[in-house]
Design a protein around this motif. Structure first.
Motif, PDB file in Angstrom:
ATOM      1  N   TRP A 100       0.832  -1.210   0.000  1.00 21.62           N
ATOM      2  CA  TRP A 100       0.000   0.000   0.000  1.00 21.62           C
ATOM      3  C   TRP A 100       0.858   1.246   0.000  1.00 21.62           C
ATOM      4  N   GLN A 101       2.179   1.083  -0.030  1.00 17.21           N
ATOM      5  CA  GLN A 101       3.123   2.185  -0.098  1.00 17.21           C
ATOM      6  C   GLN A 101       2.936   3.208   1.021  1.00 17.21           C
ATOM      7  N   PRO A 154       4.019   5.201   4.492  1.00 17.44           N
ATOM      8  CA  PRO A 154       5.294   5.527   5.131  1.00 17.44           C
ATOM      9  C   PRO A 154       5.533   4.596   6.315  1.00 17.44           C
ATOM     10  N   LEU A 155       6.803   4.486   6.722  1.00 15.42           N
ATOM     11  CA  LEU A 155       7.172   3.511   7.751  1.00 15.42           C
ATOM     12  C   LEU A 155       6.432   3.748   9.074  1.00 15.42           C
ATOM     13  N   ALA A 156       6.394   5.023   9.503  1.00 12.31           N
ATOM     14  CA  ALA A 156       5.789   5.312  10.808  1.00 12.31           C
ATOM     15  C   ALA A 156       4.341   4.815  10.855  1.00 12.31           C
ATOM     16  N   GLY A 157       3.581   5.144   9.796  1.00 13.97           N
ATOM     17  CA  GLY A 157       2.185   4.707   9.751  1.00 13.97           C
ATOM     18  C   GLY A 157       2.087   3.195   9.765  1.00 13.97           C
ATOM     19  N   ALA A 158       2.979   2.529   9.015  1.00 15.32           N
ATOM     20  CA  ALA A 158       2.945   1.071   8.937  1.00 15.32           C
ATOM     21  C   ALA A 158       3.227   0.445  10.310  1.00 15.32           C
ATOM     22  N   LEU A 159       4.222   1.010  11.027  1.00 16.68           N
ATOM     23  CA  LEU A 159       4.554   0.466  12.350  1.00 16.68           C
ATOM     24  C   LEU A 159       3.382   0.637  13.318  1.00 16.68           C
ATOM     25  N   VAL A 160       2.753   1.829  13.266  1.00 14.18           N
ATOM     26  CA  VAL A 160       1.604   2.067  14.146  1.00 14.18           C
ATOM     27  C   VAL A 160       0.482   1.093  13.805  1.00 14.18           C
ATOM     28  N   LEU A 161       0.225   0.924  12.495  1.00 12.21           N
ATOM     29  CA  LEU A 161      -0.835   0.000  12.094  1.00 12.21           C
ATOM     30  C   LEU A 161      -0.530  -1.416  12.581  1.00 12.21           C
ATOM     31  N   GLY A 162       0.736  -1.840  12.422  1.00 13.82           N
ATOM     32  CA  GLY A 162       1.123  -3.181  12.879  1.00 13.82           C
ATOM     33  C   GLY A 162       0.861  -3.349  14.364  1.00 13.82           C
ATOM     34  N   ALA A 163       1.248  -2.327  15.147  1.00 15.07           N
ATOM     35  CA  ALA A 163       1.043  -2.407  16.597  1.00 15.07           C
ATOM     36  C   ALA A 163      -0.439  -2.441  16.931  1.00 15.07           C
ATOM     37  N   LEU A 164      -1.229  -1.639  16.214  1.00 15.01           N
ATOM     38  CA  LEU A 164      -2.667  -1.582  16.509  1.00 15.01           C
ATOM     39  C   LEU A 164      -3.354  -2.900  16.174  1.00 15.01           C
ATOM     40  N   VAL A 165      -3.039  -3.447  15.004  1.00 10.42           N
ATOM     41  CA  VAL A 165      -3.677  -4.711  14.613  1.00 10.42           C
ATOM     42  C   VAL A 165      -3.287  -5.818  15.601  1.00 10.42           C
ATOM     43  N   ALA A 166      -1.990  -5.846  15.979  1.00 15.80           N
ATOM     44  CA  ALA A 166      -1.541  -6.855  16.943  1.00 15.80           C
ATOM     45  C   ALA A 166      -2.267  -6.685  18.269  1.00 15.80           C
TER      46      ALA A 166
END
Lengths: 302, 301
Positions: A53-54, A56-68
């Motif tokens: 989905w291209q 940015p890293l910060a958003g991706a890390l936050v999303l990963g933490a939230l989904v987990a």
């Protein structure tokens, strides 16, 4: 700094997230064999976010933490009322289900002319965010430690609040905590959500630093190691699990002093260490003594 | 899909399930007296099997001698695990025991790779006869031996627990260790004997599994720990009958899941069943009473 040292430091940093995740649940009195599942969920989610989905890293890390964290909450609903071995086995069952689900997960798309995405048992390769954005290994290592430092600092501060004390009390004696008017289930749920997010964040970092993640990366070995780190390093402070990781990966695996006999030495050491200190090197007593010492020195300096 | 397939799967599953059941019996004995999880149970079995394999490879030991080596090896390694991971801790340090047993797991695996560096090692087969034909169904003779051995050992353990003085002491320690100590039972010795007995039973299970496979890898340690745990939890903690039922059920379930859905989904089905059972029915098939007891102990301040 040379490349090998940076890699070792990065590894220590990333595994520390899972160790902290298991530590948070240990404080609440629950032994989880399944924190590696949230590590894996964070890794896959963050990887999919930057690659497919291209983001940015910060958003991706936050999303990963939230989904987990959300996954940990759902699992918590079903399992938090269990205790002891029942909880440990239920969390392990969930983690193994997730690992096998990752073996079956195929989600491929063409991005920039190359087909990419999770590919079943072969895992998810070419998570090249750091390459594409010219981030050097030293910088990535710094990112890991800044985030780890933030998590540890947050845990340190939380320990001094009412919520932190409630967590330890629930862990020590849930019945007594309940008598004192603490909602044990809510405290445990909060611990599970935070622990899930911490592991998910570590997973997101792992996927980007290693540039790949595969189902094997979060099998039962990671989960039990994470649990062991907290108990070796000590349950008295958030630095305990970090010390555990440092001893295992930093001292034994990376320096290769005991090549071929590392586990024979380490296994025996851990077993003997736990006999002497069943709550780890930095247990509550040790931490209390260190705090006392620091305070005295602080006063002497006034 | 035909009725013959279904029957054949059930039969195969029953036979594999017999080995799971044997693992679960050993596990449940240890958990019963210790109230703590022995993660090194599978690796203990692996150590015994590896010693037997080494005797087979380097000395050409006959099958029966290999069996004896495996049982004694597993029992001795079990004793080592008990001394280092369980005896020094009280029941209060459950996590410490568990992590210590995990540490020894790692240790035993590395020691095993030093003993036999090859990934896959030959193991003497039990019976090299043609499968028996019962109507349209096929039945391997060595599987039949495995099932018979399981039932025999389960019977012997039940007899030991119900009819002998040692069994009475074991049951007393399971129910109330402190009260058992007060009436003069040597609690530590009973725990040690139970631990060694369970490890020896695990050794028999490991021997049968390796012999029916005709080969052995160090993966058998982790495999035995996880399969034994799942079977024990399915059946319910602290019950020999439950352990047998859980093991057989797991075997049958896996055989069908593998046939219809493939090997990956097979493992998922087993873990999924365990998760659902724990979430909604934590006592397992036959462990309701045992669970009540654990909860009652937990409620006491």
């Amino acid at each position: 700094m040379d490349g090998y040292l940076i890699t070792v430091l990065s590894n220590i940093g990333m595994i520390s997230f899972v160790a902290l995740s298991a530590y948070i649940l240990l404080l609440s009195g629950q032994i989880s064999f399944g924190q590696q599942a949230y590590f894996g969920i964070g890794a896959y989610t963050a990887g999919i976010a930057t690659v497919m989905w291209q983001w940015p890293l910060a958003g991706a890390l936050v999303l990963g933490a939230l989904v987990a964290s959300a996954a940990a909450g759902l699992v918590g609903l079903a399992t938090l009322r269990l205790s002891g071995i029942y909880f440990a086995m239920a969390t392990l069952a969930f983690a193994e289900i997730m690992r096998i689900a990752a073996e079956l997960l195929v989600y491929r798309r063409e991005i920039g002319g190359i087909e990419t995405g999770p590919d079943g048992i072969d895992g998810f390769r070419d998570i090249r965010y750091f390459f594409a954005n010219d981030v050097s290994p030293l910088q990535t290592c710094l990112i890991v430690y800044v985030l780890l430092g933030m998590v540890v600092a947050a845990l340190f501060m939380a320990e001094r609040t009412r919520a932190g004390r409630m967590l330890r009390q629930v862990g020590e004696d849930p019945l007594l905590a309940e008598v004192h008017g603490i909602d044990v289930m809510r405290v445990r749920m909060a611990a599970a959500l935070v622990a899930g997010a911490v592991a998910g964040l570590g997973g997101g970092l792992y996927a980007h630093l290693m540039t790949y993640v595969e189902p094997k990366s979060f099998d039962i070995m990671l989960g039990v190691h994470a649990l062991a780190y907290g108990l070796i390093g000590g349950l008295g402070t958030a630095l305990g699990p970090l010390l555990g990781v440092l001893i295992d990966i930093g001292l034994l695996e990376s320096t290769r002093i005991f090549r071929g006999y590392r586990m024979i030495v380490f296994g025996g050491l851990v077993a003997v260490l736990l006999i002497v200190r069943p709550r780890g090197l930095l247990d509550e007593n040790a931490v209390g003594r260190i705090r006392h010492y620091l305070r005295r020195r602080g006063h002497a300096g006034d | 899909m035909t009725a013959v397939d279904l029957a054949q799967n059930t039969l195969d599953g029953l036979m594999v399930g017999a080995s799971y059941a044997l693992l679960a019996v050993g596990f449940t004995l240890i958990f019963g007296v210790m109230r703590r999880l022995n993660l090194a149970y599978g690796p203990t079995i692996m150590a015994g099997v590896y010693l037997g394999t080494a005797a087979f490879i380097s000395l050409g030991a006959p099958t029966l001698v290999v069996l004896v080596v495996v049982i004694i090896g597993a029992a001795l390694v079990g004793l080592y695990v008990e001394r280092l991971c369980f005896r020094p801790f009280g029941e209060g340090a459950r996590a410490a025991s568990m992590v210590a047993s995990f540490a020894l797991w790692m240790q035993l695996e590395e020691a095993a790779t030093h003993l036999l560096p090859q990934h896959m090692n030959p193991f003497p087969p039990l019976l090299a006869t043609q499968p028996l034909e019962i109507g349209p169904l096929l039945l391997r003779a060595d599987h039949l031996v495995m099932l018979a051995a399981t039932l025999l050992i389960a019977g012997a353990v039940t007899y030991l627990l119900a009819r002998t003085k040692l069994g009475l002491a074991i049951r007393a320690v399971i129910d109330q260790p402190r009260a058992a100590a007060i009436v003069g039972i040597h609690v530590e010795r009973v725990m040690m004997l139970t631990f060694v007995l369970a490890s020896a039973i695990g050794g028999v299970a490991g021997f049968l599994i390796a012999a029916t496979d005709g080969q052995v890898t160090h993966m058998i340690g982790m495999w035995a720990t996880t399969k034994g745990l799942v079977a024990m939890m399915l059946g319910g903690l602290g019950s020999v009958k439950g352990a047998i039922a859980g093991g057989l059920l797991l075997g049958i379930l896996e055989a069908h899941a593998q046939w219809f859905l493939g090997p990956q989904v097979r493992d998922m089905v087993a873990w999924g069943l365990l998760f659902v059972l724990l979430a909604f029915w934590p006592g397992g098939l036959m462990g309701a009473k045992a669970l009540d007891r654990t909860m009652a102990v937990g409620r006491r301040v």
